[in-house]
Design an enzyme around this catalytic site. Structure first.
Site, PDB file in Angstrom:
ATOM      1  N   THR A  47      -6.397  -9.301 -14.461  1.00 19.79           N
ATOM      2  CA  THR A  47      -6.506 -10.856 -14.844  1.00 19.79           C
ATOM      3  C   THR A  47      -7.854 -10.915 -15.742  1.00 19.79           C
ATOM      4  O   THR A  47      -7.790 -12.007 -16.484  1.00 19.79           O
ATOM      5  CB  THR A  47      -6.344 -11.865 -13.977  1.00 19.79           C
ATOM      6  OG1 THR A  47      -5.290 -11.472 -12.771  1.00 19.79           O
ATOM      7  CG2 THR A  47      -5.947 -13.163 -14.381  1.00 19.79           C
ATOM      8  N   TYR A 136      -4.889   0.547  -5.228  1.00 17.03           N
ATOM      9  CA  TYR A 136      -4.252  -0.450  -5.684  1.00 17.03           C
ATOM     10  C   TYR A 136      -2.701  -0.069  -5.958  1.00 17.03           C
ATOM     11  O   TYR A 136      -2.452   0.928  -6.826  1.00 17.03           O
ATOM     12  CB  TYR A 136      -4.971  -0.545  -7.232  1.00 17.03           C
ATOM     13  CG  TYR A 136      -4.538  -1.924  -7.644  1.00 17.03           C
ATOM     14  CD1 TYR A 136      -3.523  -2.772  -7.462  1.00 17.03           C
ATOM     15  CD2 TYR A 136      -5.316  -2.148  -9.071  1.00 17.03           C
ATOM     16  CE1 TYR A 136      -3.168  -3.807  -8.353  1.00 17.03           C
ATOM     17  CE2 TYR A 136      -4.920  -3.263  -9.685  1.00 17.03           C
ATOM     18  CZ  TYR A 136      -3.747  -4.101  -9.295  1.00 17.03           C
ATOM     19  OH  TYR A 136      -3.568  -5.367 -10.116  1.00 17.03           O
ATOM     20  N   LYS A 164      -4.636  -2.902  -2.057  1.00 11.89           N
ATOM     21  CA  LYS A 164      -4.029  -4.221  -2.720  1.00 11.89           C
ATOM     22  C   LYS A 164      -2.656  -3.676  -3.024  1.00 11.89           C
ATOM     23  O   LYS A 164      -2.322  -2.838  -3.786  1.00 11.89           O
ATOM     24  CB  LYS A 164      -4.846  -4.596  -4.037  1.00 11.89           C
ATOM     25  CG  LYS A 164      -4.159  -5.671  -4.810  1.00 11.89           C
ATOM     26  CD  LYS A 164      -4.824  -5.946  -6.133  1.00 11.89           C
ATOM     27  CE  LYS A 164      -4.195  -7.054  -6.837  1.00 11.89           C
ATOM     28  NZ  LYS A 164      -4.799  -7.296  -8.182  1.00 11.89           N
ATOM     29  N   ILE A 203      -5.566 -10.420  -3.116  1.00 18.60           N
ATOM     30  CA  ILE A 203      -6.330 -10.513  -4.434  1.00 18.60           C
ATOM     31  C   ILE A 203      -5.557 -11.039  -5.443  1.00 18.60           C
ATOM     32  O   ILE A 203      -4.261 -10.786  -5.596  1.00 18.60           O
ATOM     33  CB  ILE A 203      -6.705  -9.004  -4.958  1.00 18.60           C
ATOM     34  CG1 ILE A 203      -7.422  -8.561  -3.815  1.00 18.60           C
ATOM     35  CG2 ILE A 203      -7.114  -9.186  -6.121  1.00 18.60           C
ATOM     36  CD1 ILE A 203      -8.062  -6.961  -4.133  1.00 18.60           C
TER      37      ILE A 203
END
Length: 302
Positions: A47, A136, A164, A203
């Site tokens: 982001t 991730y 995540k 997250i």
């Protein structure tokens, strides 16, 4: 080991109209998000448009951010790169300026995708750093899925203590939890269910435009007040469904700008929302913020 429980806000990188990082706004946002009660800030997140930042920009962003945060919440820095030496170099720099943890994508472009290859990738990074690694899992973007079995192997490394999970598959998410590692949810539309299932925290990119509500949701679930949490969730959900299906980062940044967080600017090759998408976003935000839904479009933009 850092405790990454709670709301780790995947923080936007504010740009001016020319595409340069606006560090004044960046530091102001840090203050606003900390005041909202977030437990951590993820600098250079997706982001935050990490793929479109140079290594030097990332390094400076982490230096400024860590100094401004000054231990008031956790600092997680994304140090992903395609070149292995660059991943290690970025990671060591982030650690040196105060990162509590490093978020690192698997080698997503024509790199190894089998469990043994992914394990060796993270093993090499694990040996090079001294802070927590957050793996991730975002197969919709990388084409690589971290299997529950691989996660079990990775969790035996010294620093690989978190993953995540942005896939949005609650079955796999719960399989991750069975391996005893700490799981951080990254799929906006499953947040409440992941927290109820036992995720350590999140997250969360969409927290950029609703940090207060995000923290409150976590507090309600943690207190066992799931009915109240679902009531709040139902106000958040329309906008989450929109941003998840829309161009994600432009939608989140525009929503944040509308609610008083940041500039709304994106860096090329990303593009701002179309007029039609803008109207849909305003409608989706209305349950969360009725004043936005009732305002004329020009007023909302101002």
């Amino acid at each position: 080991m850092a405790d990454l429980k709670g709301i780790n806000l995947a923080m936007q990188t504010p740009f001016d109209e020319s595409g340069a990082i606006n560090f004044t706004v960046f530091e102001d946002l840090i203050e606003k998000y900390i005041a909202a009660g977030v437990h951590g800030l993820v600098l250079g997140a997706g982001t935050g448009q990490h793929p479109y930042l140079t290594e030097a920009e990332c390094n400076h962003l982490y230096e400024v951010g860590s100094k401004r945060i000054a231990g008031r919440c956790n600092v997680i820095c994304q140090t992903s790169a395609l070149n292995m030496d660059e991943v290690i170099r970025r990671s060591r720099h982030a650690e040196s300026v105060g990162a509590n943890a490093l978020m690192i994508l698997p080698p997503y472009l024509e790199g190894p995708s089998d469990d043994d290859g992914l394990f060796e990738f993270y093993k090499a990074i694990d040996a090079a750093v001294g802070v927590d690694i957050v793996g991730y899992n975002i197969p919709q973007a990388t084409g690589i899925s971290v299997s529950p079995q691989l996660l079990g192997r990775l969790m035996k490394l010294k620093n690989f203590n978190y993953i995540k999970d942005s896939a949005g598959d609650l079955t796999v998410h719960q399989e991750y939890l069975q391996f005893g590692g700490d799981v951080l949810n990254g799929a906006d539309t499953t947040t409440i269910y992941a927290l109820m299932a036992g995720a350590r925290g999140v997250i969360w990119g969409a927290a950029n435009y609703m940090p207060i509500e995000a923290v409150r949701l976590y507090e309600l679930v943690s207190a066992g007040r799931c009915g109240d949490a679902l009531t709040l969730w139902n106000l958040m959900l329309p906008s989450l469904l929109f941003v998840w299906r829309a161009p994600y980062t432009p939608a989140v940044l525009r929503a944040a700008q509308i609610r008083g967080y940041g500039t709304g600017n994106v860096r090329r090759p990303l593009r701002k929302l179309s007029s039609e998408q803008e109207t849909q976003l305003l409608q989706a935000l209305a349950p969360l913020d009725p004043e936005i839904g009732a305002a004329p479009r020009e007023q909302a933009i101002a």
